[in-house]
Design a protein around this motif. Structure first.
Motif, PDB file in Angstrom:
ATOM      1  N   SER A   7       0.845  -1.190   0.000  1.00 18.94           N
ATOM      2  CA  SER A   7       0.000   0.000   0.000  1.00 18.94           C
ATOM      3  C   SER A   7       0.883   1.243   0.000  1.00 18.94           C
ATOM      4  N   GLU A   8       0.659   2.121  -0.966  1.00 13.55           N
ATOM      5  CA  GLU A   8       1.456   3.343  -1.085  1.00 13.55           C
ATOM      6  C   GLU A   8       0.797   4.544  -0.403  1.00 13.55           C
ATOM      7  N   TYR A   9      -0.508   4.494  -0.213  1.00 12.19           N
ATOM      8  CA  TYR A   9      -1.238   5.696   0.166  1.00 12.19           C
ATOM      9  C   TYR A   9      -2.040   5.528   1.457  1.00 12.19           C
ATOM     10  N   MET A  10      -3.001   4.621   1.421  1.00 15.50           N
ATOM     11  CA  MET A  10      -3.891   4.393   2.560  1.00 15.50           C
ATOM     12  C   MET A  10      -4.431   2.977   2.487  1.00 15.50           C
ATOM     13  N   ALA A  11      -4.510   2.326   3.624  1.00 19.04           N
ATOM     14  CA  ALA A  11      -5.120   0.995   3.701  1.00 19.04           C
ATOM     15  C   ALA A  11      -5.848   0.879   5.024  1.00 19.04           C
ATOM     16  N   VAL A  12      -6.944   0.116   5.009  1.00 18.76           N
ATOM     17  CA  VAL A  12      -7.706  -0.141   6.225  1.00 18.76           C
ATOM     18  C   VAL A  12      -8.002  -1.628   6.288  1.00 18.76           C
ATOM     19  N   VAL A  13      -7.501  -2.290   7.327  1.00 16.29           N
ATOM     20  CA  VAL A  13      -7.797  -3.703   7.563  1.00 16.29           C
ATOM     21  C   VAL A  13      -8.966  -3.785   8.528  1.00 16.29           C
ATOM     22  N   ILE A  14     -10.016  -4.498   8.127  1.00 14.31           N
ATOM     23  CA  ILE A  14     -11.207  -4.657   8.948  1.00 14.31           C
ATOM     24  C   ILE A  14     -11.235  -6.075   9.484  1.00 14.31           C
TER      25      ILE A  14
END
Length: 212
Positions: free
Chosen positions: A69-76
């Motif tokens: 991920s270069e920018y934004m990631a969200v793990v749910i």
């Protein structure tokens, strides 16, 4: 360096260096948000929403998987709905409050499930309603420029929003956005969305309260 308003649960990351933000100990839903460059490992049963290809494509992958991920990631935690991708170049097509417009990048599979949206706020928007959300928002600032206002009454903080920033707003964080001479497009992950307002307000405190 993150800008943090702990009192009202707002966190701003410039995206230029890798940083993480975790759900609080007693939050109803569990997530980890990543700002900047990360290699993200996603366990079986979890899923990740992230941006690729110069932040022009949104992706949602189910674990087990490892993504860059270069920018934004969200793990749910504990939620996955298969693998999806969406081009971010299309126009917004749904109305939102105070002249804003939105598009469902990944709509919820069922009412209340997680969702990823695109929100465009037109220039010279200063009257957006100050509001709260019942679940966390992780917001990527995609293009344009604007300001995030968090707080209540006379005690508010205003932070300038620029492309590449990641904003995390805790549940019930009172906030709104404003713009000046240009529009602002943000991409909010709703860490579990919500039911219709009429359903969320159908509880004893609301039902037993009458304005006088």
């Amino acid at each position: 360096m993150a800008i943090v308003n702990e009192e009202y649960g707002a966190y701003y990351f410039d995206g230029k260096q890798p940083e993480t933000n975790h759900s609080r100990e007693h939050d109803l839903y569990t997530y980890t948000a990543y700002a900047g460059k990360h290699t993200v490992t996603v366990a079986k049963g979890d899923s990740v929403i992230y941006l690729g290809q110069d932040a022009s494509v949104a992706m949602w992958y189910a674990g087990p998987v490892v993504v860059d991920s270069e920018y934004m990631a969200v793990v749910i935690r504990g939620y996955h709905c298969g693998n999806k991708s969406m081009d971010l170049k299309q126009a917004v097509n749904l109305p939102y409050v105070n002249g804003c417009a939105t598009r469902q990048l990944f709509p919820p599979e069922r009412i209340g499930d997680p969702t990823f949206q695109q929100l465009t706020i037109p220039p010279l928007t200063s009257e957006q309603v100050h509001h709260i959300h019942p679940t966390t928002r992780v917001v990527y600032v995609h293009s344009g420029r604007g300001y995030s206002i968090v707080g209540q009454s006379e005690k508010t903080d205003e932070v300038e929003l620029l492309p590449g920033m990641v904003v995390v707003l805790d549940p019930m964080s009172p906030h709104h956005f404003r713009t000046e001479g240009e529009s602002l497009t943000v991409l909010p992950v709703h860490v579990f969305s919500s039911t219709p307002a009429s359903m969320e307000s159908n509880h004893p405190m609301f039902n037993g309260t009458k304005e006088v």
